[in-house]
Design an enzyme around this catalytic site. Structure first.
Site, PDB file in Angstrom:
ATOM      1  CE  LYS A 182      -1.981  -3.285  -0.870  1.00 47.02           C
ATOM      2  NZ  LYS A 182      -1.361  -1.883  -1.254  1.00 47.02           N
ATOM      3  CG  HIS A 226      -1.959  -1.183   2.766  1.00 46.38           C
ATOM      4  ND1 HIS A 226      -0.487  -1.527   2.901  1.00 46.38           N
ATOM      5  CD2 HIS A 226      -2.202  -0.576   1.971  1.00 46.38           C
ATOM      6  CE1 HIS A 226      -0.103  -0.685   1.980  1.00 46.38           C
ATOM      7  NE2 HIS A 226      -1.125  -0.034   1.330  1.00 46.38           N
ATOM      8  CG  ASP A 264      -3.473   9.168   6.260  1.00 42.51           C
ATOM      9  OD1 ASP A 264      -3.905   8.030   5.423  1.00 42.51           O
ATOM     10  OD2 ASP A 264      -2.164   9.245   6.119  1.00 42.51           O
ATOM     11  CG  HIS A 292      -5.420   6.366   2.794  1.00 40.74           C
ATOM     12  ND1 HIS A 292      -4.213   6.290   3.614  1.00 40.74           N
ATOM     13  CD2 HIS A 292      -5.369   5.766   1.824  1.00 40.74           C
ATOM     14  CE1 HIS A 292      -3.455   5.533   2.876  1.00 40.74           C
ATOM     15  NE2 HIS A 292      -3.956   5.125   1.887  1.00 40.74           N
ATOM     16  NE  ARG A 293      -3.448   2.065   3.908  1.00 41.01           N
ATOM     17  CZ  ARG A 293      -2.032   2.452   4.078  1.00 41.01           C
ATOM     18  NH1 ARG A 293      -1.518   2.214   5.074  1.00 41.01           N
ATOM     19  NH2 ARG A 293      -1.430   2.453   3.041  1.00 41.01           N
ATOM     20  CG  ASP A 346      -5.862  -1.022   1.501  1.00 42.22           C
ATOM     21  OD1 ASP A 346      -5.455  -0.629   0.452  1.00 42.22           O
ATOM     22  OD2 ASP A 346      -5.748  -0.453   2.572  1.00 42.22           O
ATOM     23  CD  GLU A 385      -4.779  -0.203  -3.166  1.00 42.64           C
ATOM     24  OE1 GLU A 385      -3.629  -0.481  -3.339  1.00 42.64           O
ATOM     25  OE2 GLU A 385      -5.055   0.729  -2.322  1.00 42.64           O
ATOM     26  CD  GLU A 410      -7.734   3.263   0.296  1.00 45.67           C
ATOM     27  OE1 GLU A 410      -6.846   2.570  -0.388  1.00 45.67           O
ATOM     28  OE2 GLU A 410      -7.347   3.220   1.555  1.00 45.67           O
TER      29      GLU A 410
END
Length: 242
Positions: free
Chosen positions: A108, A49, A226, A7-8, A36, A106, A34
């Site tokens: 945003k 993000h 994470d 995640h990120r 953003d 993702e 993942e």
């Protein structure tokens, strides 16, 4: 077998949405990332993000108000010693060509409906020939539908905060091949039924051992976490069981 998405990037230990976090996620053995994306004032796709740069960088203001040149001068590593720039999506794609990671992008575009963002991202995915390794997700489901219309060959997956009734039916209705729900809002039987109906389930943001174990037991398509190292360790223990 449940995949591990960082995640990120490996954001538990490294500055989120930076090349270091992505490189370390790959080193850790994650199956995917993942990240953003947002647009700068001059239309560059950058990986960050928040709509504002304040939390994650040494700058102030909205991403959309910076030119790419201005935003690339900021330091996205507030806590560390090493300076980390905000990456462009081009930079990430150049690197993705050197490995086999899956990448969940993702969009945003909930607060600011960045005009033309879907086409820009899709054009870049096609240019780098990454269509079979990308999943486009968003809380803005109009954007998900628009992405599918522009590029039916690229997988889409709506993001959910709250529980949704019969998510497999909803996904099929918008031509999405997966869902990305908040892990605490989706019960076991809904996960199982969604999977049985051929829809991928990749819950976010799964960091506690008890939650990881539950989703491994249910054979979720992937978990978005994470800490890919912790998730992989638990997954290995789980797979050893008879």
């Amino acid at each position: 077998m449940t995949q591990i998405f960082a995640h990120r990037g490996y954001s538990a230990l490294f500055a989120e949405n930076t090349m270091s976090a992505f490189l370390e996620a790959e080193k850790a053995g994650a199956d995917g990332l993942e990240l953003d994306v947002q647009l700068t004032r001059d239309g560059e796709i950058v990986v960050i993000h928040d709509e504002k740069v304040d939390r994650t960088t040494n700058g102030h203001g909205f991403v959309k108000d910076f030119s790419y040149k201005e935003i690339s001068r900021l330091n996205a590593n507030k806590k560390g010693i090493k300076k980390e720039p905000i990456p462009s999506l081009i930079e990430v794609f150049e690197w993705l060509k050197t490995n086999q990671l899956i990448c969940n992008i993702e969009m945003k575009n909930g607060l600011f409906p960045y005009e033309g963002m879907e086409k820009k991202v899709i054009d870049l995915i096609r240019k780098y020939e990454l269509s079979n390794r990308i999943i486009i997700s968003s809380f803005n489901h109009y954007s998900i539908v628009n992405s599918y219309r522009l590029a039916p060959e690229i997988e889409t997956a709506p993001l959910f905060l709250e529980a949704i009734y019969m998510p497999w039916i909803y996904s099929q209705s918008i031509r999405a091949k997966g869902i990305h729900p908040k892990h605490s809002s989706i019960p076991d039987h809904i996960i199982s039924t969604t999977l049985d109906n051929g829809i991928a389930v990749r819950p976010y943001t799964v960091n506690r051992e008890v939650d990881l174990k539950r989703l491994f037991r249910l054979k979720c398509t992937a978990v978005i976490t994470d800490n890919p190292v912790k998730a992989l360790k638990i997954k290995k223990q789980y797979e050893k069981r008879p």
